[in-house]
Design an enzyme around this catalytic site. Sequence first.
Site, PDB file in Angstrom:
ATOM      1  N   ARG A  28      66.410 121.782  12.817  1.00 22.85           N
ATOM      2  CA  ARG A  28      67.478 120.761  12.799  1.00 22.85           C
ATOM      3  C   ARG A  28      68.753 121.155  12.064  1.00 22.85           C
ATOM      4  NH1 ARG A  28      63.478 115.984  11.268  1.00 22.85           N
ATOM      5  NH2 ARG A  28      62.303 115.906  13.207  1.00 22.85           N
ATOM      6  N   GLN A  65      57.376 102.964   6.901  1.00 26.60           N
ATOM      7  CA  GLN A  65      57.060 103.906   7.981  1.00 26.60           C
ATOM      8  C   GLN A  65      55.581 103.927   8.380  1.00 26.60           C
ATOM      9  OE1 GLN A  65      60.621 106.787   6.456  1.00 26.60           O
ATOM     10  NE2 GLN A  65      59.097 107.776   7.735  1.00 26.60           N
ATOM     11  N   VAL A  76      53.453 113.105  19.505  1.00 28.30           N
ATOM     12  CA  VAL A  76      54.781 113.148  20.130  1.00 28.30           C
ATOM     13  C   VAL A  76      54.681 113.785  21.520  1.00 28.30           C
ATOM     14  CG1 VAL A  76      57.145 114.023  19.927  1.00 28.30           C
ATOM     15  CG2 VAL A  76      55.912 113.274  17.884  1.00 28.30           C
ATOM     16  N   CYS A 101      62.710 110.650  12.872  1.00 26.54           N
ATOM     17  CA  CYS A 101      62.524 109.344  13.493  1.00 26.54           C
ATOM     18  C   CYS A 101      63.416 108.229  12.927  1.00 26.54           C
ATOM     19  CB  CYS A 101      61.061 108.950  13.354  1.00 26.54           C
ATOM     20  SG  CYS A 101      60.386 109.424  11.750  1.00 26.54           S
ATOM     21  N   GLN A 121      54.827 121.039  18.590  1.00 24.33           N
ATOM     22  CA  GLN A 121      53.668 121.588  17.885  1.00 24.33           C
ATOM     23  C   GLN A 121      53.837 121.539  16.363  1.00 24.33           C
ATOM     24  OE1 GLN A 121      50.878 122.689  19.500  1.00 24.33           O
ATOM     25  NE2 GLN A 121      49.905 123.139  17.547  1.00 24.33           N
ATOM     26  N   SER A 155      51.362 106.721  11.926  1.00 27.20           N
ATOM     27  CA  SER A 155      51.436 107.760  12.966  1.00 27.20           C
ATOM     28  C   SER A 155      52.506 108.800  12.638  1.00 27.20           C
ATOM     29  CB  SER A 155      51.706 107.139  14.343  1.00 27.20           C
ATOM     30  OG  SER A 155      52.881 106.370  14.292  1.00 27.20           O
ATOM     31  N   GLY A 156      53.488 108.432  11.799  1.00 22.92           N
ATOM     32  CA  GLY A 156      54.523 109.377  11.389  1.00 22.92           C
ATOM     33  C   GLY A 156      53.948 110.530  10.591  1.00 22.92           C
ATOM     34  N   GLN A 195      58.503 104.697  16.606  1.00 22.10           N
ATOM     35  CA  GLN A 195      58.844 106.025  16.092  1.00 22.10           C
ATOM     36  C   GLN A 195      58.403 107.151  17.032  1.00 22.10           C
ATOM     37  OE1 GLN A 195      57.226 108.731  14.337  1.00 22.10           O
ATOM     38  NE2 GLN A 195      55.094 108.086  14.585  1.00 22.10           N
ATOM     39  N   ARG A 240      49.215 117.652  23.447  1.00 20.82           N
ATOM     40  CA  ARG A 240      48.072 116.769  23.144  1.00 20.82           C
ATOM     41  C   ARG A 240      48.321 115.951  21.875  1.00 20.82           C
ATOM     42  NH1 ARG A 240      43.709 119.452  21.621  1.00 20.82           N
ATOM     43  NH2 ARG A 240      42.154 117.962  22.283  1.00 20.82           N
ATOM     44  N   GLY A 241      49.332 116.327  21.132  1.00 21.59           N
ATOM     45  CA  GLY A 241      49.626 115.606  19.880  1.00 21.59           C
ATOM     46  C   GLY A 241      50.311 114.271  20.147  1.00 21.59           C
ATOM     47  N   ARG A 255      55.655 104.630   3.023  1.00 21.18           N
ATOM     48  CA  ARG A 255      54.613 104.621   4.067  1.00 21.18           C
ATOM     49  C   ARG A 255      53.821 103.326   3.962  1.00 21.18           C
ATOM     50  NH1 ARG A 255      54.875 107.807   7.836  1.00 21.18           N
ATOM     51  NH2 ARG A 255      54.750 109.697   6.575  1.00 21.18           N
ATOM     52  N   HIS A 303      58.337 102.268  12.955  1.00 15.30           N
ATOM     53  CA  HIS A 303      58.974 102.317  11.650  1.00 15.30           C
ATOM     54  C   HIS A 303      59.899 101.105  11.550  1.00 15.30           C
ATOM     55  CE1 HIS A 303      57.350 106.166  11.026  1.00 15.30           C
ATOM     56  NE2 HIS A 303      58.406 106.942  11.172  1.00 15.30           N
TER      57      HIS A 303
HETATM   58  N1  HSE Z   1      58.722 112.106   9.067  1.00 15.79           N
HETATM   59  C1  HSE Z   1      58.281 110.976   9.791  1.00 15.79           C
HETATM   60  C2  HSE Z   1      57.241 110.209   9.024  1.00 15.79           C
HETATM   61  C3  HSE Z   1      57.745 111.437  11.097  1.00 15.79           C
HETATM   62  O1  HSE Z   1      56.628 110.791   8.131  1.00 15.79           O
HETATM   63  O2  HSE Z   1      57.019 109.045   9.315  1.00 15.79           O
HETATM   64  C4  HSE Z   1      58.548 110.992  12.244  1.00 15.79           C
HETATM   65  O3  HSE Z   1      58.098 109.705  12.591  1.00 15.79           O
END
Ligand code: HSE
Length: 339
Positions: free
Chosen positions: A94, A153, A13, A126, A65, A156-157, A321, A10-11, A240, A247
Amino acid sequence: MIKLGIIGWRGLVGSVFLNRIKNSFINKHCEIFLFSTNKILIKNNVFNAFDTKILLNMNILVCCQGSDYTKNILKKIKTKKWKGYWIDSSSFLRMNNESLIVLDPLNKNLINKSLKNKKFFAGANCTVSLALLLFKNFLNLNLIEWISSSSYQAISGAGSKLISETIGEINSTKNLQTNLLSLEKSIKLSFNKKIPMVFNAKPWIDKKVNFGQTKEEWKSSSEASKILGEKINIDSNCVRITSLRCHSQYFLFKIKKNLHLNNIYEILNDKYVYLVKNDENHSKNILTPYNVCGKLKIFAGRIKKSLFDNKIFSLFSVGDQLLWGAAEPIKRFTEILLN
Ligand code: HSE
């Protein structure tokens, strides 16, 4: 039939992943099980994401999640010697030796090798996926000396909370007077001393790490090097801004030999890249986060040779992204796994 469990569907991604697999053969080959951490949603066809018994029954788990959930549940699952494959969108796995970061246009060989001995796979950060996809041909030709990136960025990130907060901020400015001189003062008052996201840029994403870097910036070189299986020098500055899904990244890159600007276009030209003409009209209308929303290609434009070094070039790129930056590498890896 292969059992594919999806956690976090539901998130942001997860829902993009679910949407992307609709027309994929994943849907034909797999029985899909949706898992939730939200008690209210757990009924009928939605299973409890904390119920390890059902999770252990899955052949593949795709988890969108977040790191905390992965850390907690994976520990439990591992002790039970689960035979399935875990595919994760968060950063938790990762850099772990037991896992591989998947970006198949760049590391299909490593993926094929890892399928023999690894069970844990993760999508990259991303900005890393978007940058590597753009520079794929340069990397294949071993032309890159270093890359310096400055990102812009999307909100939504940072998750749906920042999107709602930003929309709240936009709404709160709706009835302010439009006299330009007093507008700035009224906006400041309306935000009540809080530093807003709207009308702003915040040059800090994620936690502090070493050498004055943020974790988001540290990921560039470390994750990219792990994906490629060799060290690549990427220095980043992550900011941001208020674009929604895309992005943008401004890249300065040094190549290992003298090339003409035309060669740069030729090398960048690829099925994953959309090249934008370096003029005002194309740059303002096509090379924008607003335009690139929902598109699968990485857009690249403003391509220039540096005025002070023949081997340094710069360009501006924009990519979704949530698609190539998150859901797409995971979806494609799931397809590889099923093949
Ligand atoms: N770490 C990224 C951000 C999330 O904060 O934009 C992936 O898009």
